[in-house]
Design a protein around this motif. Structure first.
Motif, PDB file in Angstrom:
ATOM      1  N   TYR A  51       8.416 -10.093  11.301  1.00 34.91           N
ATOM      2  CA  TYR A  51       7.356  -9.411  10.550  1.00 34.91           C
ATOM      3  C   TYR A  51       7.030  -8.038  11.148  1.00 34.91           C
ATOM      4  CZ  TYR A  51       3.548 -11.130  13.744  1.00 34.91           C
ATOM      5  OH  TYR A  51       2.709 -11.405  14.806  1.00 34.91           O
ATOM      6  N   THR A  52       7.328  -7.839  12.436  1.00 33.71           N
ATOM      7  CA  THR A  52       7.117  -6.513  13.021  1.00 33.71           C
ATOM      8  C   THR A  52       8.114  -5.506  12.461  1.00 33.71           C
ATOM      9  OG1 THR A  52       6.299  -7.506  15.088  1.00 33.71           O
ATOM     10  CG2 THR A  52       7.006  -5.197  15.175  1.00 33.71           C
ATOM     11  N   LYS A  53       9.397  -5.881  12.439  1.00 33.11           N
ATOM     12  CA  LYS A  53      10.425  -4.987  11.900  1.00 33.11           C
ATOM     13  C   LYS A  53      10.206  -4.722  10.409  1.00 33.11           C
ATOM     14  CE  LYS A  53      14.180  -6.000  15.145  1.00 33.11           C
ATOM     15  NZ  LYS A  53      15.565  -6.527  15.287  1.00 33.11           N
ATOM     16  N   PHE A  54       9.832  -5.757   9.678  1.00 30.75           N
ATOM     17  CA  PHE A  54       9.590  -5.596   8.241  1.00 30.75           C
ATOM     18  C   PHE A  54       8.394  -4.685   8.007  1.00 30.75           C
ATOM     19  CE2 PHE A  54       9.228  -8.037   3.967  1.00 30.75           C
ATOM     20  CZ  PHE A  54       9.871  -6.984   3.329  1.00 30.75           C
ATOM     21  N   GLY A  55       7.365  -4.812   8.841  1.00 32.42           N
ATOM     22  CA  GLY A  55       6.189  -3.956   8.723  1.00 32.42           C
ATOM     23  C   GLY A  55       6.525  -2.495   8.945  1.00 32.42           C
ATOM     24  N   ARG A  56       7.360  -2.230   9.947  1.00 36.59           N
ATOM     25  CA  ARG A  56       7.779  -0.849  10.194  1.00 36.59           C
ATOM     26  C   ARG A  56       8.576  -0.315   9.007  1.00 36.59           C
ATOM     27  NH1 ARG A  56       4.659  -1.648  13.547  1.00 36.59           N
ATOM     28  NH2 ARG A  56       4.727  -1.177  15.797  1.00 36.59           N
ATOM     29  N   LEU A  57       9.463  -1.142   8.467  1.00 38.59           N
ATOM     30  CA  LEU A  57      10.295  -0.733   7.339  1.00 38.59           C
ATOM     31  C   LEU A  57       9.436  -0.377   6.132  1.00 38.59           C
ATOM     32  CD1 LEU A  57      13.182  -0.427   6.183  1.00 38.59           C
ATOM     33  CD2 LEU A  57      13.051  -2.832   5.488  1.00 38.59           C
ATOM     34  N   VAL A  58       8.452  -1.225   5.833  1.00 40.29           N
ATOM     35  CA  VAL A  58       7.557  -0.975   4.695  1.00 40.29           C
ATOM     36  C   VAL A  58       6.784   0.324   4.897  1.00 40.29           C
ATOM     37  CG1 VAL A  58       5.459  -1.798   3.559  1.00 40.29           C
ATOM     38  CG2 VAL A  58       7.316  -3.390   4.020  1.00 40.29           C
ATOM     39  N   THR A  59       6.296   0.536   6.119  1.00 46.04           N
ATOM     40  CA  THR A  59       5.514   1.739   6.407  1.00 46.04           C
ATOM     41  C   THR A  59       6.337   3.005   6.222  1.00 46.04           C
ATOM     42  OG1 THR A  59       4.146   0.520   8.007  1.00 46.04           O
ATOM     43  CG2 THR A  59       4.157   2.928   8.168  1.00 46.04           C
ATOM     44  N   TYR A  60       7.528   3.029   6.806  1.00 43.32           N
ATOM     45  CA  TYR A  60       8.336   4.249   6.759  1.00 43.32           C
ATOM     46  C   TYR A  60       8.942   4.484   5.380  1.00 43.32           C
ATOM     47  CZ  TYR A  60       7.774   4.009  11.805  1.00 43.32           C
ATOM     48  OH  TYR A  60       7.235   3.959  13.068  1.00 43.32           O
ATOM     49  N   ILE A  61       9.229   3.414   4.643  1.00 40.25           N
ATOM     50  CA  ILE A  61       9.705   3.588   3.263  1.00 40.25           C
ATOM     51  C   ILE A  61       8.617   4.230   2.411  1.00 40.25           C
ATOM     52  CG2 ILE A  61      10.217   2.306   1.147  1.00 40.25           C
ATOM     53  CD1 ILE A  61      12.019   0.495   2.735  1.00 40.25           C
ATOM     54  N   HIS A  62       7.372   3.813   2.616  1.00 39.58           N
ATOM     55  CA  HIS A  62       6.260   4.410   1.886  1.00 39.58           C
ATOM     56  C   HIS A  62       6.136   5.901   2.199  1.00 39.58           C
ATOM     57  CE1 HIS A  62       4.506   0.823   0.098  1.00 39.58           C
ATOM     58  NE2 HIS A  62       3.603   1.604  -0.454  1.00 39.58           N
ATOM     59  N   VAL A  63       6.297   6.252   3.478  1.00 39.14           N
ATOM     60  CA  VAL A  63       6.198   7.651   3.875  1.00 39.14           C
ATOM     61  C   VAL A  63       7.302   8.473   3.199  1.00 39.14           C
ATOM     62  CG1 VAL A  63       6.404   9.261   5.806  1.00 39.14           C
ATOM     63  CG2 VAL A  63       5.082   7.150   6.077  1.00 39.14           C
ATOM     64  N   VAL A  64       8.527   7.946   3.198  1.00 36.25           N
ATOM     65  CA  VAL A  64       9.661   8.657   2.592  1.00 36.25           C
ATOM     66  C   VAL A  64       9.470   8.796   1.082  1.00 36.25           C
ATOM     67  CG1 VAL A  64      12.133   8.546   2.121  1.00 36.25           C
ATOM     68  CG2 VAL A  64      11.291   8.004   4.406  1.00 36.25           C
ATOM     69  N   MET A  65       9.054   7.711   0.424  1.00 34.42           N
ATOM     70  CA  MET A  65       8.884   7.739  -1.032  1.00 34.42           C
ATOM     71  C   MET A  65       7.812   8.731  -1.454  1.00 34.42           C
ATOM     72  SD  MET A  65       9.248   3.700  -2.052  1.00 34.42           S
ATOM     73  CE  MET A  65       8.849   4.003  -3.770  1.00 34.42           C
ATOM     74  N   THR A  66       6.671   8.723  -0.768  1.00 37.08           N
ATOM     75  CA  THR A  66       5.605   9.656  -1.129  1.00 37.08           C
ATOM     76  C   THR A  66       5.995  11.092  -0.776  1.00 37.08           C
ATOM     77  OG1 THR A  66       4.528   9.124   0.987  1.00 37.08           O
ATOM     78  CG2 THR A  66       3.716   8.017  -0.985  1.00 37.08           C
TER      79      THR A  66
END
Length: 397
Positions: free
Chosen positions: A125-140
């Motif tokens: 869940y730590t790795k998945f959390g980082r992935l979700v966070t950085y994907i959001h940053v890239v998408m926005t």
């Protein structure tokens, strides 16, 4: 270089929420203690409010131009969602701080007391959390570039520039909005472009900060449920010889209290997020419908690319919230299996009674909602997409 930058976002005191917490602080969503800082960050979102209000008023002025109406409708409804999210932080400071501190302390406790199996859950869940966070940053970030670059690329057309000069075409702004000055002549053009760019820049920073903290918190809640199930499996020992009544009472009591505390913070998060998700579900239908219509009717490849990127972002955001909520509900239903998977057959009657009481506590299922009318789930996501497509067919015909 990118790895070094990402490492600067980590916080040893917040092993799970480090980047998310720093994003919230930088965007002013968690107010500082000094009054001047609070005053500054309180008024920081106001350009978005002004742009949203002016774009909404402009809808009446451009009502004969369907493409402009749809474009304004997308931005004004998106601004409405952003303002709703701002509100949950401005008026929910104490509750957000409680949730963040709970997640931080509970996560640190799990990391200090984990075994190999629970360690894998934490790592996942730590790795998945980082992935979700950085994907959001890239998408926005990509959305910001596409939105702000679009007017300049359109202005590069010599034909459009000539039409602007002779007054037959307006200047291509990021969003058409009412202004008390001439927005198609200098210096009005510069003022409006600067104002809209600053508003879009702030929104680009706020959106991933807000959405990622909600999603990562939901992700942790799901991970915590998995960890509770694993702890329940081992609560009466692992060697088939059983444990003492004192140890059994202590362990079952700890598991019971941990689940009660988890459910309390899940309800607290839902109280904050549910009204916003109700607004977003309604708005998302309009955004998807308008974007689909514009994609189909776009005349250039560049226009289609920009609109398609915006459409994908809107659908992906709603999908993530619905999927995370559905996963959390599934894990909520599975956690009650933990007590039945322990070595209850090696326990005495008193310990088995505690197991049944714990199973009863774990059987309580909490579901995140989108307002008072619907559960936040994949079924809701499908309904929204189907509804948006129905609106699109109606608009097309």
């Amino acid at each position: 270089m990118i790895k070094n930058f990402l490492n600067t976002l980590e916080d040893p005191e917040r092993p799970l929420l480090g980047p998310n917490y720093k994003f919230l602080i930088k965007m002013g969503m968690l107010f500082p203690k000094n009054k001047l800082g609070r005053f500054f960050f309180y008024f920081l979102p106001h350009p978005v409010a002004v742009i949203t209000a002016a774009a909404t008023f402009e809808l009446y002025c451009v009502r004969t131009d369907l493409n402009t109406v749809l474009n304004n409708l997308k931005f004004s409804t998106l601004g409405l969602v952003i303002l709703a999210k701002v509100k949950i932080f401005i008026f929910g400071q104490e509750r957000w701080r409680k949730i963040i501190e709970y997640v931080t302390e509970a996560d640190k406790y799990e990391r200090l007391t984990c075994d190999e199996i629970r360690g894998r859950i934490i790592e996942k869940y730590t790795k998945f959390g980082r992935l979700v966070t950085y994907i959001h940053v890239v998408m926005t970030g990509l959305t910001f570039i596409a939105i702000t670059a679009s007017p300049m690329l359109l202005y590069s057309s010599k034909t459009l520039r000539n039409n602007i000069r002779n007054g037959t075409a307006p200047f291509p702004h990021i969003v058409s909005m009412w202004t008390p000055f001439d927005k198609n002549q200098f210096p009005g053009i510069v003022i409006l472009i600067t104002y809209q760019t600053l508003g879009a820049l702030w929104a680009t920073g706020f959106m991933p900060a807000c959405d990622s903290i909600i999603l990562v918190t939901m992700l942790f809640f799901g991970g915590k449920l998995e960890l509770l199930r694993e702890r329940s499996k081992q609560m009466l020992g692992t060697d088939g010889k059983g444990i003492s009544d004192e140890a059994a009472n202590r362990i079952t009591g700890e598991l019971h209290d941990a689940h009660v505390l988890l459910m309390e913070h899940m309800k607290m998060l839902n109280t904050i997020v549910s009204p916003v998700m109700f607004t977003y579900v309604f708005v998302c239908s309009l955004m998807i419908c308008a974007s689909m219509f514009q994609v189909v009717n776009a005349t250039t490849t560049f226009e289609k690319f920009i609109l398609l990127q915006y459409l994908i972002f809107a659908i992906a955001q709603l999908f993530l919230f619905c999927w995370f909520s559905s996963e959390l509900q599934r894990k909520n239903e599975l956690v009650m299996l933990g007590p039945y998977e322990c070595q209850w057959w090696a326990a005495n009657a008193r310990q088995r009674k505690n197991v049944m009481i714990l199973a009863g506590q774990f059987s309580k299922v909490f579901i995140f909602t989108a307002g008072p009318f619907s559960n936040l789930s994949l079924e809701l996501f499908v309904s929204v997409v189907k509804g948006a497509y129905s609106f699109y067919t109606l608009l097309r015909d």
